[in-house]
Design a protein around this motif. Structure first.
Motif, PDB file in Angstrom:
ATOM      1  N   ASP A 126      -6.644  22.280  41.638  1.00 45.19           N
ATOM      2  CA  ASP A 126      -7.048  23.328  40.599  1.00 45.19           C
ATOM      3  C   ASP A 126      -8.324  22.512  40.252  1.00 45.19           C
ATOM      4  O   ASP A 126      -9.242  23.480  39.542  1.00 45.19           O
ATOM      5  CB  ASP A 126      -6.192  23.209  39.415  1.00 45.19           C
ATOM      6  N   TYR A 127      -8.341  21.277  39.754  1.00 52.24           N
ATOM      7  CA  TYR A 127      -9.657  20.454  39.341  1.00 52.24           C
ATOM      8  C   TYR A 127      -9.810  19.392  40.379  1.00 52.24           C
ATOM      9  O   TYR A 127      -8.633  18.751  40.905  1.00 52.24           O
ATOM     10  CB  TYR A 127      -9.353  19.915  37.939  1.00 52.24           C
ATOM     11  N   GLY A 128     -11.155  19.440  40.950  1.00 51.36           N
ATOM     12  CA  GLY A 128     -11.408  18.235  41.699  1.00 51.36           C
ATOM     13  C   GLY A 128     -12.654  17.351  41.298  1.00 51.36           C
ATOM     14  O   GLY A 128     -13.840  17.891  40.387  1.00 51.36           O
ATOM     15  N   LEU A 129     -12.304  16.053  41.382  1.00 49.71           N
ATOM     16  CA  LEU A 129     -13.743  15.071  40.888  1.00 49.71           C
ATOM     17  C   LEU A 129     -13.940  14.315  41.956  1.00 49.71           C
ATOM     18  O   LEU A 129     -13.274  13.373  42.451  1.00 49.71           O
ATOM     19  CB  LEU A 129     -13.014  14.144  39.654  1.00 49.71           C
ATOM     20  N   VAL A 130     -15.305  14.391  42.510  1.00 48.42           N
ATOM     21  CA  VAL A 130     -15.737  13.591  43.579  1.00 48.42           C
ATOM     22  C   VAL A 130     -16.289  12.127  42.994  1.00 48.42           C
ATOM     23  O   VAL A 130     -17.175  12.412  42.262  1.00 48.42           O
ATOM     24  CB  VAL A 130     -16.800  14.261  44.449  1.00 48.42           C
ATOM     25  N   GLY A 131     -15.402  11.162  43.147  1.00 50.23           N
ATOM     26  CA  GLY A 131     -16.236  10.063  42.627  1.00 50.23           C
ATOM     27  C   GLY A 131     -15.471   8.706  43.135  1.00 50.23           C
ATOM     28  O   GLY A 131     -14.378   8.857  43.856  1.00 50.23           O
ATOM     29  N   VAL A 147     -14.192   6.003  38.114  1.00 53.16           N
ATOM     30  CA  VAL A 147     -13.569   6.904  37.319  1.00 53.16           C
ATOM     31  C   VAL A 147     -12.300   6.697  36.558  1.00 53.16           C
ATOM     32  O   VAL A 147     -12.099   7.301  35.333  1.00 53.16           O
ATOM     33  CB  VAL A 147     -13.322   8.076  38.251  1.00 53.16           C
ATOM     34  N   ILE A 148     -11.472   5.905  37.161  1.00 51.46           N
ATOM     35  CA  ILE A 148     -10.030   5.685  36.558  1.00 51.46           C
ATOM     36  C   ILE A 148     -10.234   5.009  35.171  1.00 51.46           C
ATOM     37  O   ILE A 148      -9.717   5.579  34.407  1.00 51.46           O
ATOM     38  CB  ILE A 148      -9.030   5.304  37.439  1.00 51.46           C
ATOM     39  N   ALA A 150      -3.662  13.266  41.856  1.00 51.61           N
ATOM     40  CA  ALA A 150      -3.685  12.834  43.079  1.00 51.61           C
ATOM     41  C   ALA A 150      -4.919  11.936  43.336  1.00 51.61           C
ATOM     42  O   ALA A 150      -6.175  12.391  43.366  1.00 51.61           O
ATOM     43  CB  ALA A 150      -3.665  13.532  44.207  1.00 51.61           C
ATOM     44  N   ILE A 151      -4.878  10.566  43.241  1.00 50.04           N
ATOM     45  CA  ILE A 151      -5.853   9.738  43.304  1.00 50.04           C
ATOM     46  C   ILE A 151      -6.082   8.765  44.389  1.00 50.04           C
ATOM     47  O   ILE A 151      -4.914   8.238  44.774  1.00 50.04           O
ATOM     48  CB  ILE A 151      -5.880   8.449  42.227  1.00 50.04           C
ATOM     49  N   GLY A 152      -7.250   8.832  45.252  1.00 41.51           N
ATOM     50  CA  GLY A 152      -7.525   8.121  46.488  1.00 41.51           C
ATOM     51  C   GLY A 152      -6.415   8.733  47.535  1.00 41.51           C
ATOM     52  O   GLY A 152      -5.812   7.858  48.280  1.00 41.51           O
ATOM     53  N   ASN A 177     -11.298  11.831  44.599  1.00 39.52           N
ATOM     54  CA  ASN A 177     -11.406  11.306  45.852  1.00 39.52           C
ATOM     55  C   ASN A 177     -13.039  11.238  45.984  1.00 39.52           C
ATOM     56  O   ASN A 177     -13.905  11.889  45.580  1.00 39.52           O
ATOM     57  CB  ASN A 177     -10.715  12.253  46.889  1.00 39.52           C
ATOM     58  N   LYS A 178     -13.372  10.046  46.564  1.00 42.82           N
ATOM     59  CA  LYS A 178     -14.931   9.812  46.982  1.00 42.82           C
ATOM     60  C   LYS A 178     -15.580  10.812  48.032  1.00 42.82           C
ATOM     61  O   LYS A 178     -16.747  10.915  48.120  1.00 42.82           O
ATOM     62  CB  LYS A 178     -15.278   8.421  47.047  1.00 42.82           C
ATOM     63  N   ASP A 179     -14.430  11.209  48.864  1.00 42.99           N
ATOM     64  CA  ASP A 179     -14.906  12.072  50.009  1.00 42.99           C
ATOM     65  C   ASP A 179     -14.710  13.689  49.580  1.00 42.99           C
ATOM     66  O   ASP A 179     -13.820  13.944  49.458  1.00 42.99           O
ATOM     67  CB  ASP A 179     -14.123  11.783  51.206  1.00 42.99           C
ATOM     68  N   LYS A 180     -15.901  14.586  49.455  1.00 46.46           N
ATOM     69  CA  LYS A 180     -16.056  15.731  48.889  1.00 46.46           C
ATOM     70  C   LYS A 180     -15.265  16.697  49.817  1.00 46.46           C
ATOM     71  O   LYS A 180     -15.059  17.787  49.605  1.00 46.46           O
ATOM     72  CB  LYS A 180     -17.540  16.054  48.720  1.00 46.46           C
ATOM     73  N   ASP A 181     -14.991  16.342  51.283  1.00 51.77           N
ATOM     74  CA  ASP A 181     -14.528  17.140  52.254  1.00 51.77           C
ATOM     75  C   ASP A 181     -12.847  16.745  52.273  1.00 51.77           C
ATOM     76  O   ASP A 181     -12.111  17.343  53.039  1.00 51.77           O
ATOM     77  CB  ASP A 181     -15.242  16.859  53.601  1.00 51.77           C
ATOM     78  N   ALA A 182     -12.506  15.982  51.356  1.00 57.00           N
ATOM     79  CA  ALA A 182     -11.076  15.449  51.525  1.00 57.00           C
ATOM     80  C   ALA A 182     -10.103  16.729  51.480  1.00 57.00           C
ATOM     81  O   ALA A 182     -10.399  17.739  50.519  1.00 57.00           O
ATOM     82  CB  ALA A 182     -10.551  14.422  50.610  1.00 57.00           C
ATOM     83  N   PRO A 183      -9.274  16.828  52.315  1.00 55.09           N
ATOM     84  CA  PRO A 183      -8.274  18.071  52.174  1.00 55.09           C
ATOM     85  C   PRO A 183      -7.596  18.472  50.916  1.00 55.09           C
ATOM     86  O   PRO A 183      -7.128  19.614  50.524  1.00 55.09           O
ATOM     87  CB  PRO A 183      -7.174  18.076  53.300  1.00 55.09           C
TER      88      PRO A 183
END
Ligand SMILES: Cc1cc2nc3c(=O)[nH]c(=O)nc-3n(C[C@H](O)[C@H](O)[C@H](O)COP(=O)(O)OP(=O)(O)OC[C@H]3O[C@@H](n4cnc5c(N)ncnc54)[C@H](O)[C@@H]3O)c2cc1C
Length: 310
Positions: free
Chosen positions: A292-297, A302-303, A257-259, A280-286
């Motif tokens: 399972d894996y999250g990348l804040v950026g 990143v893509i 899931a991107i953006g 997602n650039k928002d570390k608090d995004a639901p």
């Protein structure tokens, strides 16, 4: 108990939804009959005749069935329904088109979007966009069940072929006719059945970004493309790519899931994916709460880096 499954066949190809529906129907009956409709069902009927658990295949052929209409499928199903205690179909666009009509004609209640079958009259289905599950009991003589295809296995063994019986076409619906079908051609795996889905949201910012960033990544991963409703509404992609409560329900091995923020209506369509990756650039995004894996950026950085690395 006699159970009938309505096969989904498109362009002579048996859709995996048919396998999942047979698996579900086998929970209430040791063997099932499968109805196949089309203008030429020879290949589909012989494929289905070799699937484990199938007792008999009913072929119904008519020139008018090149493009199936829900009204006609309903007429055929109703014409043979009395021989069955259960009628199963997938809870997708195909099943949703004719099952309510069958239910009305037979005067029974449809049990929709079933994800688990407890016994011959007890079914589990999601409610409130998948936030709760309700267990319902049906006392109808003919139980009409649509199943969520991602909840049932599509793995069916191949066995010696069973009988294929041709049934006659009943009086069809005369008030509507398909004049033409304008289909979007696509070489990618189908969203419903793909093992990997790359999905983009409003965070992509434009159609150009969606195409320029997500398509190369999806190509590398041999993935299907998906989208949030916000991305569809903004015109980044066509609406058949929408994942969610009012879009498609998917459960791939890998969902990226991107953006995408992770609104409850989006989660309803993908939260059963085996592995979820969120960027997602928002570390608090639901979305991060179910990933399972999250990348804040920033996806713009990143893509391309991820695609190049792959
Ligand atoms: C009845 C109903 C049914 C609905 N059905 C569906 C449905 O089927 N499917 C669906 O998806 N929605 C559905 N919705 C809409 C849903 O509520 C949300 O509005 C929608 O999912 C939001 O989409 P989004 O996550 O793409 O957008 P947003 O919520 O706007 O999120 C965009 C995300 O992108 C991130 N972002 C922005 N820029 C960047 C960047 N440069 N790099 C990285 N991240 C970035 C932001 O931090 C944000 O988290 C429905 C709503 C209703 C009321």
């Amino acid at each position: 108990m006699n159970a009938l499954v309505i096969a989904e066949v498109k362009n002579k190809e048996v859709k995996l939804s048919t396998h999942a529906t047979i698996t579900a129907a086998l929970k209430v009956s040791q063997q099932v009959d499968v109805l196949v409709m089309g203008d030429d069902v020879a290949a589909a009927t012989s494929l289905i005749a070799s699937l484990a658990g199938v007792r008999k295949v009913l072929g119904c052929t008519d020139g008018k069935f090149k493009h199936l209409m829900g009204e006609d499928v309903a007429s055929v199903v109703v014409s043979i329904a009395k021989a069955y205690q259960f009628i199963f179909a997938p809870a997708n666009v195909f099943g949703k088109d004719f099952m309510p009509r069958v239910a009305a004609k037979l005067d029974v209640s449809q049990v929709s979007d079933v994800v688990d079958i407890i016994d011959q009259k007890t079914f589990v289905r999601p409610i409130y966009a998948g936030n709760a599950f309700i267990t319902v009991e049906s006392s109808d003589e003919i139980k009409l069940v649509t199943i969520r295809t991602t909840s049932f296995s599509t793995e069916l063994a191949n066995v010696a072929p069973v009988t294929i019986e041709q049934i006659s076409t009943p009086a069809l619906f005369a008030k509507k006719e398909v004049l033409s079908v304008d289909e979007i051609k696509n070489d990618r795996p189908e969203l419903n059945t793909a093992k990997v889905v790359v999905s983009g949201g409003r965070g992509l910012g434009s159609k150009e970004n969606f195409d320029g960033l997500l398509i190369p990544l999806a190509d590398k991963l041999k993935a299907a493309l998906g989208a949030s409703r916000a991305a569809v509404d903004a015109g980044y992609v066509q609406n058949d790519l929408q994942v969610g409560q009012t879009g498609k329900i998917v459960a791939p091995e890998l969902y990226i899931a991107i953006g995408i923020s992770g609104a409850i209506q989006h989660l309803a369509g993908m939260k059963d994916s085996k592995v979820i990756v969120a960027i997602n650039k928002d570390k608090d995004a639901p979305i991060f709460s179910i990933a399972d894996y999250g990348l804040v950026g920033d996806l713009n950085e990143v893509i391309p880096a991820l695609t190049a690395r792959l």
